[in-house]
Design an enzyme around this catalytic site. Sequence first.
Site: not given
Length: 642
Positions: A307-308, A310-313, A315, A425
């Site tokens: 799905l996309g 981000g900064g942490f992992g 999705v 955030d």
Amino acid sequence: MAIPSSIAICFFILYLLIVHLAESRCPKEFKCGSTTFSFPFTKHTHPRCGLYLLDCDSGGPGTIEVQHGQRWRIYSQRADTIRIIPPNYTRIDCGLFQNFSMPFNPAISFFPGDINETVLMKCYTDYSNASLDKSFPGFEKFGECQEKHQFDIYYKYDVRTISNHPSRCSTIQWPVKARPFDPKAPKTLFYIFDAGVRLKWNVSESCNDCYLSGEHCVVNQSNYTCTKEKHRKLGLVLGIVSAGASFILLLCFSIFIIWKWKQRINRGQNFISKSDLESGSIYFGASVFSYDDLQKATDNFASSKELGEGGFGIVYHGELQDGIEVAVKRLFENNYKRMEQFMNEIKILARLRHPNLLYLYGCTSRHSRELLLVYEYIPNGTLADHLHGEKANALSLTWPIRMNIALQTANALAYLHKSDVIHRDVKTDNILLDNEYNVKVADFGLSRLFPNDVTHVSTAPQGTPGYVDPEYYECYQLTDKSDVYSFGVVLAELISSLPAVDVKRKRHEVNLSNLAMMKIQKNATHELIDPTLGHDSDPEVHRMMNSIAELAFCCLQLEKEMRPGMEEVVEALETIRDGTWSSEIKNDGAVDDFSFEKAMKSPSPSEESVLLKDMKVTNSPVSVTDVWVSGSSTLSWSHDNS
Ligand code: ATP
Ligand code: MG
């Protein structure tokens, strides 16, 4: 499979042990036919528990072996007497005509139980074939054994001794059961036999003692021994065996319980049901999922399911076994806090429930291969997608929808702050929209799961460029007012449809916060506002958009004390929506009161100071931006400024 079969084996061994234990103990009495017997008799299930074995399995009365292999029926055992009856006494077997005896047993001797012995004369035919009738006056003759065995039987009931009998005759001792004399009784051999034989016995003293002390008196040919030693050893062995058996039983039971418990937890973890999800907490407030199930749910983390990032992992979209759609965030490896702390944070975050907060179902267990966070799936993309991303062309976000999004987002943040959680955030990427454009604020408190070493500048900063509270760069601490600042940026995005950071804009306008502040301050809000939303054509929209610009201005104040609290933001949004918003100072200038007027009077960022703030961000060490690079918005930021 291994555990159930090992449990089955355990129970089988235990069963054998119990059977063995049961068999190695001598019963005091046992049933044979309808009669109860005891030592010195026994039956084949306990052969060592007596001196004579009874056959109790043929149905009817049991049988005992008597002379020459014949088996007689055994009827009763009273004290030290038994009554036995020849088999099939209605047909006299010529083999019966011999002195009665029991098979030899050195530990026991039998003797007649009645004094009324009847003496039978067994007389063989001789060559002269002379009649013997005169030799036995008053005797009966039984001649049925003549033809086959060449002897006759002379008998008389209750005659115990006969002297001077012919040499071809011999006496047979027959311990006939005593009966009252009956002159009318048939004087046949059947009559003598059908009464049976009463026998008494005498067990040798040592064998009897052996039995009484609970040992086995074991006969071997011409001798017998008391198996004291062996029996004691056996006792010891049995003691150990039974202790072992108890231990095995306990072990089996524990294994079984643990196995069941694990199964339950797995079921709870793996097959989270709708009711589980509705009722909320399953495992310390958060559901714990099995890695394998999430792997299956996301087609082994297929790129088509992404799905996309981000900064942490990354999705992924996933579907659980019972059809529930989830978003699975696969965290980048090993950068999260100690596991224990991580689980703690998850517990806190999973407990937060608000209609406009994204529901965090839970995560994989601490023993799992990887850490995965499981969220409810929201199908309509992010606010960023709709404002200036891939869904922007649809022009789906009308002003009333935007107004609603602002209010719902503020409500969710106010709820978080009331729950003592700072989002850290807030950005349009973290505002998910469902099909009715309802807000689900995502990733609240996520940075709590990661190290927060403020003394070390190379640590990943909290928040996303363009949204970060300028005060963060002073003290490296985020407060609830930092969320208010970020929300101010979201408001600016909502009225302008511009991204929070755009390196294609003029240098001091790269950050939307700065751009908005300057435009509003210069009374040029119309230059900020997205003209497609009806600002010029609809006076209501005009009013609301200007007010939102003022509210954004208050939220974006450099001094955090000048910003409103989230509760106040909610109130302000409601008054803006309802048409009662006032930009004036409301009361007598209480310090923590906010108003647009007051904000306008406070020192605001000039173009120079804006640039200075920009510099502070852009000049952070490379390692900072290195860590940030994983966020898409950050990538363009760091790239352009390097
Ligand atoms: P950050 O890591 O700072 O939150 P981000 O929000 O851009 O940055 P992720 O939170 O990892 O990154 O999300 C990446 C993308 O995955 C989002 O932009 C969104 O499109 C999608 N996404 C995330 N969570 C969900 C969800 N619960 N349902 C549907 N899509 C989601
Ligand atoms: Mg996110």
